[in-house]
Design a protein around this motif. Structure first.
Motif: not given
Length: 379
Positions: A187, A189, A193, A257, A369, A372-373, A375-376
């Motif tokens: 992944r 993202a 991270f 984030s 980023a 995207a982070i 969303r994970e």
């Protein structure tokens, strides 16, 4: 564990260390975390909170007691490695407990309370341990650390039984069905991270290792004054961990984030101030030390909340272990880099300027980023 940092001036005298050797003291605590944090997270997922937590603390206390009796520097570092092995189990276990017990909109402040406890311990250590070392010697100060870590082992088994209702162990068969422990590496993202955790760990390790010496050699304070400034930095970390945890629950539970970017920006500004204008007045130095704690320590709770939410209930321990490993790798690399810059240029200004740039990069990457982070880690 944070008591080692304010003891570094006494360890320099007691063990006859150079400035570069100081770079290995704090990382030796966390080296075991690089090796055992992922297995420690799996252990927490399998055994549950109580046995993993208290077992880790027992191992940490044993390592610290052995360090108090160590005959030389290498043996001292080896004993701290043992203590770090215990700590590598404690951290993911507490992350799993928070994931299991608290709902989404309370996890940030719960993790903030947990991380605030760590930094309050750092404040007390910075105030008490240098005085104990000055009066009785560094070995008695280390023995005090061991005693404090051992107390929850003696007193905590029955109270922690309450976690059995909410914190459940995951069966090995179920874990086997979730895939490899390295699924997160696919992944992008999450890889980015954890890379920010590595850089932030570098910053934290450098501050833990060199802020006490900088206050003596660069700002002109004595050992007690250095301990007070280290306490101020830990206080900044404690307050910011709680405040940022609560803020991330209330205003940006789905965009945690952003708070990583905030702490990175604070660190960049403060380290740049250290580079260009070292403050020698007690009041201003105390304020800067407090802000240093925000930038160097305030991000940790948010970082672990993001990691456990990305892992979910079944793999919260694993992802918390990965997060801890990424931080530990930075803790191992950061102090030697700071030490090499200090020795190579004979200047704290250069070293602080480089770490200001690193903190600024974290702020920029976290903003770019961040979506995207987040969303994970979204439940």
């Amino acid at each position: 564990m944070l008591g080692i940092s304010p003891l570094s001036p006494s360890l320099v005298e007691g063990l006859g260390l150079t400035r570069f050797q100081v770079a290995f003291i704090v990382p030796s605590i966390y080296l075991a975390g690089l090796l055992f944090s992922l297995p420690g997270g799996r252990l927490a997922d399998r055994l549950g909170v109580r046995p993993a937590f208290l077992g880790g603390l027992a191992l940490g206390a044993a390592g610290l007691l052995a360090a108090a009796l160590a005959p030389g520097f290498l043996a001292f570092l080896a004993c701290l490695f043992v203590a770090g092995a215990g700590w590598s189990v404690v951290n993911p276990t507490l992350g799993k407990a928070i994931m299991d017990v608290f709902p989404v909109r309370e996890r940030g402040i719960a993790m903030g309370v947990k991380q605030m406890g760590l930094t309050i311990g750092g404040v007390i250590s910075a105030l008490a341990l240098p005085a104990i070392a000055a009066a009785l010697g560094w070995r008695y100060a280390m023995g005090t650390c061991a005693l404090v870590v051992a107390l929850p082992v003696a007193l905590g088994w029955y109270p922690l039984g309450a976690f059995r209702a909410g914190s459940r162990a995951v069966s090995p068969d179920h874990l086997a069905g979730t895939g490899s422990s390295w699924w997160w590496a696919r992944r992008p993202a999450l890889v980015i991270f954890f890379a920010t955790g590595f850089v932030l760990g570098m910053v934290q390790g450098a501050v833990l290792s060199y802020l006490p010496l900088f206050t003596i050699q660069g700002l002109g304070f004595d050992k007690i004054g250095a301990g007070l400034l280290v306490a101020a930095s830990q206080a900044g970390g404690a307050v910011s961990r709680l405040a940022l945890g609560a803020a991330s629950d209330r205003w940006a539970a789905g965009r945690r984030s952003r708070w990583l970017a905030f702490t990175g920006a604070v660190g960049a500004v403060i380290f740049l101030v250290y580079a260009v204008w070292p403050a020698t007045s007690a009041g201003l130095a105390g304020l800067l030390a407090f802000a240093t704690g925000v930038g160097a320590y305030g991000w940790v709770g948010i970082f672990f909340v993001i990691s456990v939410e990305a892992g979910g209930r079944d793999q919260a321990g694993l992802l918390s272990g990965v997060a801890f490993a990424s931080i530990v790798l930075g803790l191992l690399v950061g102090p030697p880099i700071f030490g090499l810059l200090l020795e190579g240029f004979d200047s704290y200004a250069v070293a602080w300027a480089v770490f200001a740039v690193l903190s600024g990069l974290v702020a920029i990457i976290s903003l770019l980023a961040g979506p995207a982070i987040d969303r994970e880690s979204r439940p």
